[in-house]
Motif scaffolding. Structure first.
Motif, PDB file in Angstrom:
ATOM      1  N   ASN A  16       8.662   6.403  -3.813  1.00  0.00           N
ATOM      2  CA  ASN A  16       9.624   5.850  -2.852  1.00  0.00           C
ATOM      3  C   ASN A  16       9.160   6.060  -1.413  1.00  0.00           C
ATOM      4  OD1 ASN A  16       9.997   8.550  -3.290  1.00  0.00           O
ATOM      5  ND2 ASN A  16      12.128   8.542  -2.647  1.00  0.00           N
ATOM      6  N   ASP A  17       8.254   7.017  -1.212  1.00  0.00           N
ATOM      7  CA  ASP A  17       7.798   7.298   0.145  1.00  0.00           C
ATOM      8  C   ASP A  17       6.355   7.799   0.108  1.00  0.00           C
ATOM      9  OD1 ASP A  17       7.934   7.498   2.838  1.00  0.00           O
ATOM     10  OD2 ASP A  17       9.600   8.919   2.885  1.00  0.00           O
ATOM     11  N   GLU A  52       7.290   5.783 -11.232  1.00  0.00           N
ATOM     12  CA  GLU A  52       7.525   4.526 -10.499  1.00  0.00           C
ATOM     13  C   GLU A  52       8.836   3.827 -10.832  1.00  0.00           C
ATOM     14  OE1 GLU A  52       3.971   2.174 -10.553  1.00  0.00           O
ATOM     15  OE2 GLU A  52       2.791   3.794  -9.674  1.00  0.00           O
ATOM     16  N   ALA A  61      12.475  -0.094  -2.554  1.00  0.00           N
ATOM     17  CA  ALA A  61      11.958  -1.464  -2.598  1.00  0.00           C
ATOM     18  C   ALA A  61      12.973  -2.424  -1.985  1.00  0.00           C
ATOM     19  CB  ALA A  61      11.649  -1.855  -4.038  1.00  0.00           C
ATOM     20  N   GLY A  64      13.001  -2.360   1.643  1.00  0.00           N
ATOM     21  CA  GLY A  64      11.819  -3.015   2.204  1.00  0.00           C
ATOM     22  C   GLY A  64      11.836  -4.517   1.927  1.00  0.00           C
ATOM     23  N   ILE A  66      11.290  -6.057  -0.914  1.00  0.00           N
ATOM     24  CA  ILE A  66      10.232  -6.556  -1.814  1.00  0.00           C
ATOM     25  C   ILE A  66      10.540  -6.130  -3.256  1.00  0.00           C
ATOM     26  CG2 ILE A  66       8.324  -6.675  -0.148  1.00  0.00           C
ATOM     27  CD1 ILE A  66       7.421  -3.917  -1.152  1.00  0.00           C
ATOM     28  N   ALA A  68      10.364  -4.282  -6.799  1.00  0.00           N
ATOM     29  CA  ALA A  68      10.057  -2.870  -7.049  1.00  0.00           C
ATOM     30  C   ALA A  68       8.587  -2.654  -7.424  1.00  0.00           C
ATOM     31  CB  ALA A  68      10.976  -2.336  -8.142  1.00  0.00           C
ATOM     32  N   ASP A  70       6.005  -4.414  -6.564  1.00  0.00           N
ATOM     33  CA  ASP A  70       5.162  -4.570  -5.366  1.00  0.00           C
ATOM     34  C   ASP A  70       5.245  -3.313  -4.502  1.00  0.00           C
ATOM     35  OD1 ASP A  70       4.757  -7.026  -6.324  1.00  0.00           O
ATOM     36  OD2 ASP A  70       5.647  -8.144  -4.651  1.00  0.00           O
ATOM     37  N   HIS A  71       6.461  -2.784  -4.403  1.00  0.00           N
ATOM     38  CA  HIS A  71       6.643  -1.578  -3.605  1.00  0.00           C
ATOM     39  C   HIS A  71       5.812  -0.434  -4.215  1.00  0.00           C
ATOM     40  CE1 HIS A  71       8.596   1.522  -1.233  1.00  0.00           C
ATOM     41  NE2 HIS A  71       8.639   2.217  -2.356  1.00  0.00           N
ATOM     42  N   ARG A  74       2.111  -0.803  -3.616  1.00  0.00           N
ATOM     43  CA  ARG A  74       1.694  -0.467  -2.250  1.00  0.00           C
ATOM     44  C   ARG A  74       1.678   1.043  -2.030  1.00  0.00           C
ATOM     45  NH1 ARG A  74       5.012  -4.538   1.698  1.00  0.00           N
ATOM     46  NH2 ARG A  74       4.384  -6.422   0.612  1.00  0.00           N
ATOM     47  N   THR A  75       2.741   1.698  -2.510  1.00  0.00           N
ATOM     48  CA  THR A  75       2.859   3.126  -2.187  1.00  0.00           C
ATOM     49  C   THR A  75       1.871   3.975  -2.983  1.00  0.00           C
ATOM     50  OG1 THR A  75       5.188   2.637  -1.914  1.00  0.00           O
ATOM     51  CG2 THR A  75       4.555   4.946  -1.781  1.00  0.00           C
TER      52      THR A  75
END
Ligand code: MSP
Length: 636
Positions: A16-17, A52, A61, A64, A66, A68, A70-71, A74-75
């Motif tokens: 998440n971060d 995840e 997500a 943001g 987008i 979940a 994709d989030h 990225r993270t």
């Protein structure tokens, strides 16, 4: 005797971060243990990864804007990049959105459902949205309901966790090393004194869609913890590759933070029991890093970003600090001051000083080749004893999960070696050709200690120790741990390389003072000892300081730059004593300084104070103290 396989895991981190110091800490700890066991010759499997699914990730997500997945995609990169930067040697990285994991979770769910370990029931209760768990009625103050506690009535699936309560208590009591440290075992046993409820393992898709679907009811996904815990076995071939699974399971160490104790010491063992799988050998819960004395939190804005320290001090120093500073199990405080103090004291001063003293004299007096040791005296025997005890001492500390203690033993050894050099004064021996044999012996001893500590520190600071070992002419790659318990391994004649600044000294105080000076007109340059500007002697703060490094200021014949240790703080002064003292003879001496003098630039070099010396027209002697006293002691 064949070596025992060593399987170590970290928690899988929520995506998440971005990662913070807590994540970095557990992963470095696992890496150090994995590297140490590889040195021992044990087959090692080191697993980390990312968690995840679940509400936290879904919410991040959504905010943001987008999907979940994709989030997560990225993270996860931020974690992977940090592990690469930190030189983490994990053998595998599992993401819970991978097929190899999801399939196993579903198979386990189906199997438990088929065997009646999972059942469905209508359930009404208080639900904590932030922790994604149901809370008991007695934990809820209905008159004072926080926003994240809501009343929920719905049909759900439950795992018969409660039926394993007696078995689990017995297991924990019979296996004292299953939960470590001991006080955490007691915490779990305390929790188990209350009746153990069955565990709600489903979430209706109407409430949370981001998860692994229940194979026997498409309207639900599984609870994120039921999914996440399975990573430890799905990654090593559970139900897929029996040979691989048998090699690594049960895990040797599962490292966790103290906040996820219940999930790992109650949910996880009961899930494994229901699956008919053995329990891990040890679940080890470490404490938390605090920012100073406070809990780190995004809202308080005090979360430590590992990248900042890696950029400033280097990866190895960061790894060293985290391992040396935290007593495993307890909380530890992170501040810039403690970081910079430990860096300067242990690495820049004690280790750096030892290395530069030994290599400089070997380069200048033995053509850069390891000298041949001759007959040794009591001092040498004592030093050998200290160095030879290290390998066992460190091994024992690793066994006890007291890495801080192992590192303290190593730091004590290089301090002892510096003391030995101060006794033997190789810089004085170097001036007398008749003492060349003794000089060689002394330097050989210094170099041998460096060889041993560079090997033992290798799992903690692989990059810097590789560098240090190459300076001593040792082969590249992992050190041979066998040799770290033996004396006399360095071959006389082997080439020693020049090294500059393995751990360059930094001083946040000095940097700040330096920054404050910028922009101001530079002070008039002063030759020789600075004159005090104080009208009132009472204002002068005199303190003891130890000289840890001394060198000539280039292009002057009067000035020396001295690096001092004042109660663990590093400071630099410039003194006009070059005509009276050879720089090497000063290192190790305790002198008296004016500690509260405004910093000034002398020949472009910053001086943070002045030393006291008695002088006549043609002689000068430093003011020193009569006997042993710590640095930073007040004089006057
Ligand atoms: N996803 C779960 C773990 C699932 S394991 C099957 C989780 N993730 S987390 O990202 O929130 O936390 C991961 C780890 O970081 C936990 O072990 C937690 O204790 C640790 N830390 C979080 N903050 C910390 C500190 N300030 N200090 C030390 N560790 C801390 O929980």
């Amino acid at each position: 005797m064949p070596n025992t396989p060593f399987y170590i895991t970290t928690p899988i981190y929520y995506v998440n971060d971005k990662p913070h110091i807590g994540h970095a800490y557990t992963t470095i700890l696992a890496d150090v243990l994995a590297r140490y066991h590889r040195l021992l010759g044990d087959p090692v499997h080191f697993l980390t990864g990312t968690d995840e699914h679940g509400q936290k990730v879904q919410q991040a997500a959504e905010s943001g804007g987008i999907p979940a997945q994709d989030h997560a995609d990225r993270t996860v990169v931020r974690f992977q990049e940090l592990w690469e930067r930190l030189e983490i040697t994990n053998n595998d990285f599992i993401r819970t959105t991978e097929e190899r994991h999801k399939i196993i979770v579903q198979e386990i769910l189906q199997d438990l459902y088929d065997r009646g370990e999972i059942y469905d029931a209508e359930h009404e209760g208080w639900y904590d949205i932030s922790s994604e768990t149901f809370v008991t009625d007695k934990d809820v103050d209905e008159d004072n309901l926080p926003d994240h506690i809501v009343r929920i009535k719905e049909r759900n699936y439950f795992f018969r966790m409660g039926s394993y309560q007696e078995w689990l208590i017995q297991y924990i009591e019979d296996n004292p090393t299953f939960i470590q440290p001991d006080f955490r075992r007691n915490e779990t046993l305390g929790f188990l004194r209350q009746p153990l409820q069955d565990l709600c393992i489903s979430r209706p898709k109407t409430r949370l869609a981001w998860g692994i679907e229940l194979p026997f009811d498409k309207d639900f996904v599984t609870y994120v913890w039921f999914d996440a815990l399975v990573n430890y076995i799905s990654a090593i071939g559970y139900r897929r590759d029996d040979a691989q699974f048998a090699t690594w399971w049960p895990a040797t160490y599962q490292l966790i933070g103290k906040d996820i104790l219940t999930t790992h010491t109650v949910y996880w063992p009961t899930m494994l029991k229901a699956m008919g799988v053995e329990l891990p050998q040890t679940i080890f819960a470490h404490g938390w890093w605090l920012s100073g004395q406070s809990k780190m939190s995004k809202s308080a804005g005090n979360v430590v970003d590992p990248m900042k320290y890696i950029d400033q001090y280097g990866v190895d120093a960061f790894r060293y600090f985290l391992m040396a500073e935290m007593v495993l199990g307890q909380d530890a405080s992170f501040t810039e001051e403690t970081f910079s103090r430990r860096y300067n004291t242990d690495l820049a001063n004690d280790l750096g000083n030892l290395l530069s003293r030994v290599t400089k004299l070997i380069l200048s007096h033995f053509d850069g080749r390891i000298p041949t040791p001759a007959e040794t005296g009591a001092e040498e025997s004592k030093l050998q004893e200290v160095a030879l005890a290290l390998s066992n001492g460190v091994g024992d500390a690793v066994q006890r999960m007291r890495l801080d203690d192992g590192l303290a033993q190593i730091a004590a050894a290089f301090r002892e070696t510096n003391r030995y050099l101060e006794q033997r004064q190789p810089w004085v021996l170097a001036k007398d050709p008749h003492q060349k044999e003794l000089l060689g012996t002394v330097l050989y001893h210094g170099a041998e200690v460096l060889r041993i500590v560079s090997g033992l520190l290798y799992p903690v600071m692989p990059g810097k120790m590789e560098e240090l070992r190459s300076v001593l002419g040792l082969p590249a790659g992992e050190p041979d741990i066998e040799k770290l318990g033996h004396w006399g391994v360095l071959k006389p004649g082997a080439e020693v390389r020049k090294i500059t600044g393995l751990f360059p000294r930094t001083d946040s105080r000095a940097q700040k003072a330096g920054a404050a000076e910028q922009g101001k007109p530079e002070k008039k340059e002063i030759e020789g000892v600075m004159q005090a500007e104080f009208a009132d002697f009472q204002k002068i703060e005199l303190k003891t300081a130890r000289i840890v490094e001394a060198e000539r200021v280039p292009d002057t014949d009067k000035l020396l730059r001295l690096q001092l240790d004042v109660a663990g703080e590093s400071r630099q002064i410039v003194a006009g004593i070059a005509a009276y003292y050879e720089p090497e003879t000063l290192v190790g001496r305790t002198i008296v300084i004016v500690a509260n003098l405004k910093p000034a630039k002398i020949r472009g070099v910053e001086s943070q104070g002045m030393l006291l010396a008695a002088s006549t027209d043609d002689s000068l002697r430093l003011v020193t103290v009569d006997g042993e006293i710590p640095t930073g002691a007040r004089v006057g």
